[in-house]
Design an enzyme around this catalytic site. Sequence first.
Site, PDB file in Angstrom:
ATOM      1  N   CYS A  83       0.874  -1.273   0.097  1.00  0.00           N
ATOM      2  CA  CYS A  83       0.398   0.210   0.038  1.00  0.00           C
ATOM      3  C   CYS A  83       0.360   0.812   0.052  1.00  0.00           C
ATOM      4  CB  CYS A  83      -0.793   0.077   1.046  1.00  0.00           C
ATOM      5  SG  CYS A  83      -0.463   0.030   2.738  1.00  0.00           S
ATOM      6  N   GLN A  84       1.850   0.917   0.606  1.00  0.00           N
ATOM      7  CA  GLN A  84       2.806   2.079   0.478  1.00  0.00           C
ATOM      8  C   GLN A  84       2.497   2.892  -1.351  1.00  0.00           C
ATOM      9  OE1 GLN A  84       4.104  -0.958   0.464  1.00  0.00           O
ATOM     10  NE2 GLN A  84       5.279  -0.860   2.578  1.00  0.00           N
TER      11      GLN A  84
END
Length: 159
Positions: A83-84
């Site tokens: 998700c970064q």
Amino acid sequence: MNSAGNGTPVKVGSLFAAIGGFCRAFIEAGATVVWANEKDKLQAETFRLNYPNVRCLNKPIEELTVLGDCLEEVDVLTAGFPCQPFSIAGERRGLKDERGLLFFQIIRIIKEFGRRKPKVLLLENVKHFKSHDQGRTYKRVQTEIQKAGYWFGDSNAKL
């Protein structure tokens, strides 16, 4: 969750499994998790301790293959891909970040299953994924999932 159509438990495969959060939910609902993939060594070790009866492949998804790793056909495929690249807490480079591109490995795995592809996909990411890059990232992901043969409308993405 024995609704696989033949009275047998729903079979689940898990990509980016980490320590097995998705797996726990499915097991508690009566499904059988048959395999998982996690590249991080410590998370894979923890996964194995949590789920000793689940086959856990500790390798990068880029090296995982349906045929080479003898991945059993599953009804549901889960994936909590990185998700970064999409998070408001990060640089928001999205599909320009190599971690963001890992989504396409999910599509590759699905295509490798061919006609035996999972019936259901459950993907998890961050709250602002739908609005990342003015919605273009979400639209691209939606299009790729549809091209892989799945029905996926805007109402299917939930926060």
